[in-house]
Design an enzyme around this catalytic site. Structure first.
Site, PDB file in Angstrom:
ATOM      1  N   GLU A   1       0.953  -1.215  -0.099  1.00 33.00           N
ATOM      2  CA  GLU A   1      -0.118  -0.133   0.000  1.00 33.00           C
ATOM      3  C   GLU A   1       0.926   1.364  -0.046  1.00 33.00           C
ATOM      4  O   GLU A   1       0.841   2.264   0.988  1.00 33.00           O
ATOM      5  CB  GLU A   1      -0.909  -0.063   1.202  1.00 33.00           C
ATOM      6  CG  GLU A   1      -1.843  -1.114   1.164  1.00 33.00           C
ATOM      7  CD  GLU A   1      -3.192  -0.807   2.096  1.00 33.00           C
ATOM      8  OE1 GLU A   1      -2.937  -0.106   3.154  1.00 33.00           O
ATOM      9  OE2 GLU A   1      -4.251  -1.609   1.934  1.00 33.00           O
TER      10      GLU A   1
ATOM     11  N   GLU B   1      -6.525  -7.805  -0.621  1.00 31.65           N
ATOM     12  CA  GLU B   1      -6.775  -7.613   0.663  1.00 31.65           C
ATOM     13  C   GLU B   1      -8.298  -7.124   0.822  1.00 31.65           C
ATOM     14  O   GLU B   1      -8.913  -6.492   0.249  1.00 31.65           O
ATOM     15  CB  GLU B   1      -6.174  -6.515   1.436  1.00 31.65           C
ATOM     16  CG  GLU B   1      -4.680  -6.747   1.976  1.00 31.65           C
ATOM     17  CD  GLU B   1      -4.217  -5.804   2.601  1.00 31.65           C
ATOM     18  OE1 GLU B   1      -4.861  -4.896   3.332  1.00 31.65           O
ATOM     19  OE2 GLU B   1      -2.744  -5.542   2.659  1.00 31.65           O
TER      20      GLU B   1
HETATM   21  C1  GAL Z   1      -4.050  -2.466   5.047  1.00 32.74           C
HETATM   22  C2  GAL Z   1      -2.770  -2.889   5.112  1.00 32.74           C
HETATM   23  C3  GAL Z   1      -2.742  -4.281   5.864  1.00 32.74           C
HETATM   24  C4  GAL Z   1      -3.710  -4.122   7.119  1.00 32.74           C
HETATM   25  C5  GAL Z   1      -4.981  -3.684   6.686  1.00 32.74           C
HETATM   26  C6  GAL Z   1      -6.085  -3.619   7.706  1.00 32.74           C
HETATM   27  O1  GAL Z   1      -4.100  -0.955   4.884  1.00 32.74           O
HETATM   28  O2  GAL Z   1      -2.102  -3.219   3.875  1.00 32.74           O
HETATM   29  O3  GAL Z   1      -1.345  -4.399   6.426  1.00 32.74           O
HETATM   30  O4  GAL Z   1      -3.073  -3.061   7.894  1.00 32.74           O
HETATM   31  O5  GAL Z   1      -4.915  -2.435   6.210  1.00 32.74           O
HETATM   32  O6  GAL Z   1      -7.370  -3.295   7.448  1.00 32.74           O
END
Ligand code: GAL
Length: 684
Positions: free
Chosen positions: A163, A320
């Site tokens: 990110e 994610e």
């Molecule tokens: C994203 C990040 C992850 C985790 C996730 C939690 O921003 O890439 O490592 O922190 O959010 O929602």
């Protein structure tokens, strides 16, 4: 390139290759757990149908505990275990969060805010995108990792950093100042050109030397708007540059391993111009989290649709999302039964060929211990894990969908980062304007009508759409103005809104009456904007009641081919035009001068879509309550039907083979609350 990745994953019951299927998995952080847990992890991954995990994202301090100490033993073992378990690895370059030894030795890598405060270690992503020292250390790590795992059979993709820009997009340090000046020299060549572009005749801001130029640090009054805009462009480019240097090194060492990085097309994450980044990687990946609110799943759909837009309709990778609650909202709401599958499948509907979560096993310690995961604190004997395994089975059923493209809709909604940045800058007619919300409202209104729309970038060839909607396309350079005119002259139907076409690429007003870049095309001239105070509204004389808020315009019609579709009934401009449409041969150019919101737009849209004959493709009972998206390949169309409501919805009349979902007594699909059905039809 995502197809290369999918074909490398092993999918059979014993891990042997079979035909490609969708990828399924999570971020996997085994370094948080004792060794014995790893065996259970692999066993449960297989049970859940997991075939890919992202490893090493926050492992820098573990891999390189000191400047010249390296510890790969644990990672070798993890890679081997995953390979034996038939699970592919999207290996992170681990550069997302620098280790304590590095920030202690080199505090000059730490980012600095506009007010001059240092962002200290203790969280994550505490590095300046422009720091030469950070870059040297990051690339040293990337080289070590790439050389070590180049030939490891588990490696299927590289995951650059994580990110990029999540916490460090705007850095105002001296490194940033130096790099900003270099960026400006490359853009403007001479200081005179910069002075012209930045309008520095105003407020005695004229520069006589490049060294005088700074990032827009905390100032006594509004910093120069073009300086602010260029700093946004520069900051996005600085991170893109970091992505490129890691990528180039990876390509040098492992030319056949695809490289990606996870974007954050979601909510108000606006610092990175992903439309511009997409060409830098081998396949687009995105992270998305549901934001609570009345349009939560429309926002999910909008984001996924936009990711498809920046991937040019090709499949992409959902890197994610969450199985249930997150930890970073003020109140972190758990998902309801059915939400887990519905949310994931909505991404697949919009082109995701991989469905991955943050994270595999819920952490016992650290800032994210209350963030859900595939294996929750309560373990595998849980509703969440059962839903995870069930989704694994569903994704296996959807194997034929892998590799299919998005079928182009008839309506395109243009989403443009430059207009987003420019329209929300300070010292404007109102600071209440929300660019993304306006675009989302148009999208929701189309879904409410049962119509399909693609979210596209301003660089997309518009001719493929019968209707192009450009909500608050504030910044229109001359070339885009010409392109929109050509689109309409060749029969396209353009729908434009308030505060569009007002400035050029330097944020200078197109003079002679607003919206200068669209004035002739729309056949109207606006002498003055009439922004509304909070709570103030205006009525329009549309069928039914349409109420405008936020904005009004003092419009004069200048062309005989303009039809006034609605007038203001109240407010300063009562009796004057509020919604107009100019007919241009077979095409048209419409203008909506106020914020109508989702409900008001749904009332107006049938009229705006009528010249193109665009409407719903859904059975009557499903109109507005079901979202339809279509993916297709040479042989088949895959219709994804997503229940937007908590009611049961029959899809009477919808023919095709039901891949996912259940049929009613009449043989047609029936959607339970929040359910998704997938129907396959032969491609014609
Ligand atoms: C994203 C990040 C992850 C985790 C996730 C939690 O921003 O890439 O490592 O922190 O959010 O929602």
């Amino acid at each position: 390139m995502i197809s290369t990745l999918l074909s490398q994953l092993r999918h059979g019951p014993d891990g042997e290759p079979t035909t490609p299927r969708l990828a399924y998995g999570a971020d996997y952080n085994p370094e948080q757990w004792p060794r014995e847990v790893w065996d259970e992890d692999i066993r449960l991954m297989r049970e859940a149908g997991v075939n890919i995990v992202s490893v090493g994202i926050f492992s820098w301090a573990r891999i390189q505990p000191a400047r010249d100490a390296w510890d790969f033993g644990w990672l070798d073992e993890v890679m081997d275990l995953l390979h034996t378990g038939g699970i592919g690895v999207d290996l992170a370059t681990a550069t997302a969060s620098p280790p304590p030894w590095l920030s202690t030795e080199h505090p000059e890598i730490l980012p600095v805010t506009a007010a001059g405060e240092t962002l200290w270690p203790g969280g994550r992503q505490h590095w300046r995108p422009t720091s030469p020292v950070f870059r040297e250390h990051a690339l040293r790590l990337v080289r070590k990792l790439a050389e070590r795992y180049a030939d490891h059979p588990a490696l299927v993709a590289w995951h650059v950093s994580n990110e990029l820009g999540c916490h460090n997009v705007y850095d105002y340090s001296d490194d940033a100042a130096r790099a900003f000046r270099d960026w400006l020299r490359a853009r403007y060549t001479t200081i005179d050109t910069l002075n012209q572009a930045w309008g520095t005749a105003f407020w005695s801001q004229r520069y006589s030397d490049w060294e005088q130029i700074l990032p827009p640090r905390l100032a006594a009054s509004f910093p120069n708007p073009t300086q602010q805009l260029d700093f946004k462009r520069f900051s996005s480019d600085a991170l893109k540059d970091h992505l490129r240097v890691e990528r180039d090194l990876l390509r040098e060492i492992t030319p056949n391993v695809p490289v990606t990085t996870n974007f954050m097309v979601m909510g108000n994450t606006k610092g990175m111009n992903y439309a511009d980044w997409a060409a830098e990687i081998d396949f687009v990946s995105n992270d998305h989290y549901v934001l609570p609110g009345s349009q939560d799943r429309d926002e999910l759909s909008f984001s996924a649709n936009l990711v498809s837009g920046i991937s040019a309709g090709k499949p992409w990778f959902l890197m994610e999302h969450s199985t249930s609650a997150v930890n970073w909202q003020p109140v972190n709401v758990a998902k309801r039964p059915g939400d887990l599958a519905r949310d994931s499948l909505l991404h697949v509907a919009h082109g995701a060929d991989a469905v991955c979560y943050f994270q595999w096993r819920q952490s016992a310690a650290g800032a994210e211990k209350y963030h859900s995961a595939m294996v929750p604190h309560s373990g595998a004997d849980s509703e969440v894990f059962r839903a995870v395994a069930e989704l694994g089975r569903t994704l296996r059923t959807l194997a034929p969908v892998a590799g299919s493209d998005r079928e182009t809709a008839r309506v395109g909604i243009v989403f443009d980062w430059e207009s987003w940045w420019a329209s929300e800058q300070d010292s404007h007619p109102t600071d209440r304007l929300d660019y993304r919300q306006e675009a989302l409202d148009w999208y929701s209104a189309l879904l409410d009508l049962g119509a399909r729309a693609d979210i596209v970038t301003a660089q997309t060839a518009l001719d493929r759409y019968d209707v192009v909607i450009t909500p608050v396309l504030h910044m229109i350079p001359a070339a885009l103005s010409k392109e929109l005119t050509r689109y309409v002259e060749q029969g396209g139907h353009l729908v434009s809104t308030y505060f569009s076409g007002v400035v050029d690429e330097n944020d200078h007003i197109w003079l002679g009456g607003y919206p200068g870049a669209l004035r002739d095309l729309l056949g109207i001239r606006i002498e003055e904007f009439g922004p509304l105070l909070d709570g103030d509204t205006v009525e329009l004389d549309l069928d039914g009641t349409a109420t405008g808020s936020l904005w009004t315009d003092r419009i004069t019609v200048t062309d005989p081919e303009v039809e006034v579709l609605a007038h203001y009934r109240s407010g300063t401009y009562a009796g004057r035009p509020a919604v107009t449409r100019r007919t241009v041969g077979g095409g048209s150019a419409a203008y909506v001068s106020t914020r109508l919101g989702r409900a008001g737009l749904a009332g107006l849209l049938p009229e705006l879509l009528a010249p193109a004959g665009v409407g719903s493709e859904l059975p009557d009972a499903a109109r507005g309550v079901v979202e339809l998206t279509v993916r297709r390949n040479a042989d088949s169309r895959y219709l994804f039907l997503v229940n937007r409501t908590d009611e049961t919805v029959p899809l009477t009349g919808l023919s095709g083979e039901l891949l996912v979902g259940s049929a009613g007594e009449d043989g047609f699909p029936v959607l339970s609350p929040r359910e998704v059905a997938v129907v396959s039809q032969p491609a014609t």
